[in-house]
Enzyme design. Structure first.
Site, mmCIF file in Angstrom:
data_model
loop_
_atom_site.group_PDB
_atom_site.id
_atom_site.type_symbol
_atom_site.label_atom_id
_atom_site.label_comp_id
_atom_site.label_asym_id
_atom_site.label_seq_id
_atom_site.Cartn_x
_atom_site.Cartn_y
_atom_site.Cartn_z
ATOM 1 C CB VAL A 1 39.221 45.610 38.233
ATOM 2 C CG1 VAL A 1 40.357 46.228 37.443
ATOM 3 C CG2 VAL A 1 38.426 44.626 37.363
ATOM 4 C CG HIS B 1 45.239 47.014 35.421
ATOM 5 N ND1 HIS B 1 45.482 45.749 34.915
ATOM 6 C CD2 HIS B 1 46.324 47.763 35.097
ATOM 7 C CE1 HIS B 1 46.667 45.735 34.310
ATOM 8 N NE2 HIS B 1 47.199 46.938 34.421
ATOM 9 C CB THR C 1 49.674 37.595 35.644
ATOM 10 O OG1 THR C 1 49.752 38.476 34.508
ATOM 11 C CG2 THR C 1 51.054 37.456 36.272
ATOM 12 C CD GLU D 1 47.304 27.997 29.640
ATOM 13 O OE1 GLU D 1 47.665 29.114 29.201
ATOM 14 O OE2 GLU D 1 46.218 27.472 29.385
#
Ligand code: BJW
Length: 245
Positions: free
Chosen positions: A102, A118, A187, A214
């Protein structure tokens, strides 16, 4: 950094490329991510704050979190990851970014086709009549009331349990379906419906590329996984694409 011939050939032959981004692409600019240790603000999980019921119950707390983030975001700049995505546009006739962020950094970097899922943290709206307000006008300590109807003014973002903008999710799904290569970048692949987009792309034949420091639930499904920061991988990928022309 090594890029496989398979990836470079797929990209070279592609017309439609979709890119899904999350908080990790803005992390090198200094924007905190949501999940993991950095994601905790005063020990609250994002689900407890980005939530309509939380705002109803404790509007001051949620407002304080958003104003803290707004002040933080005000002076930040796009990073090499955002700029590499701007450079990538020129290689494909159909290229768009679907972002869950955002912070407006893709637009600020100069990306032409950005689908925001979003909302935008710098925008507000009345929670009753929906009248829009700019964030700068209402940086008070408490959420102000709408002068028109008396409703509370809230950030114009999508909270848990709320529908995403209809046009945005439709465009995102259409892009996922027609993409020949689909990137998932920074994400955690946990929040729906965004998290389903790479699966939708894969189900329609796309080559899935994930970039994340990750592993995520998407990692075993991805055709290529780059376990490295986005502001390192993307600029090097642009150079590899340029050399492969
Ligand atoms: C790096 C890096 C570096 C760091 N380089 N990488 C189906 C199944 C189950 C549940 C649901 C479902 N469908 C809907 C739901 C409910 C819910 C949901 O998904 N819940 C799950 C959590 C279980 N979804 C919704 O409610 C959505 N609405 C909806 O679906 O409406 C229809 C409906 C309603 C009711 C019932 C059923 C259907 C709305 C979701 C709205 C999410 N809103 C937020 C807040 C936005 C405003 C704001 O910013 O405050 O969006 S929450 C937050 O999570 C924010 C983010 O956009 C979103 C995703 O987070 P993201 O971007 O992935 O960030 P992180 O922090 O999680 O991850 C960062 C990653 O970057 C990490 O992996 C790092 O490793 C990596 N990283 N540095 C590369 N340098």
């Amino acid at each position: 950094m090594e890029f496989s011939d398979k990836l470079l050939n797929r990209l070279r032959g592609a017309h439609s490329v979709g890119v899904l981004t999350g908080a990790g692409i803005s992390a090198p600019s200094g924007v905190p991510t949501f999940r993991g240790e950095d994601g905790l603000w005063k020990k609250f999980r994002p689900e407890e704050l980005a939530n309509y019921n939380a705002f109803r119950r404790n509007p001051e707390l949620v407002w304080e979190w958003y104003n803290w983030r707004r002040k933080l975001i005000k002076d930040i700049k796009p990073n090499l990851g955002h700029y590499a995505l701007v450079d990538m546009e020129k290689y494909f006739s159909d290229f768009a970014i679907i972002t869950q962020n955002v912070d407006n950094l893709h637009e600020m970097a100069g990306s032409a086709n950005v689908i925001g899922l979003h909302g935008n943290i710098m925008h507000n709206k009345c929670m009753d009549c929906g009248k829009p307000y700019e964030a700068e006008l209402v940086l008070d300590d408490k959420p102000p009331q709408c002068p028109d109807c008396g409703g509370l003014i809230r950030p114009d973002v999508v909270w848990f349990g709320e529908m995403l903008p209809e046009d945005a999710i439709r465009q995102a799904q259409e892009l996922a379906i027609r993409s020949e290569v689909f990137f998932s970048i920074g994400t955690s692949s946990q929040v729906e419906p965004a998290a389903s987009l790479p699966y939708m792309a894969k189900g329609n034949g796309a080559y899935i590329v994930e970039i994340n420091i990750e592993e995520t639930p998407l990692t075993p499904v991805a055709d290529e996984y780059f376990n490295s920061p986005v502001d390192k991988v993307l600029p090097e990928l642009v150079i590899a694409l340029e050399n492969k022309k």
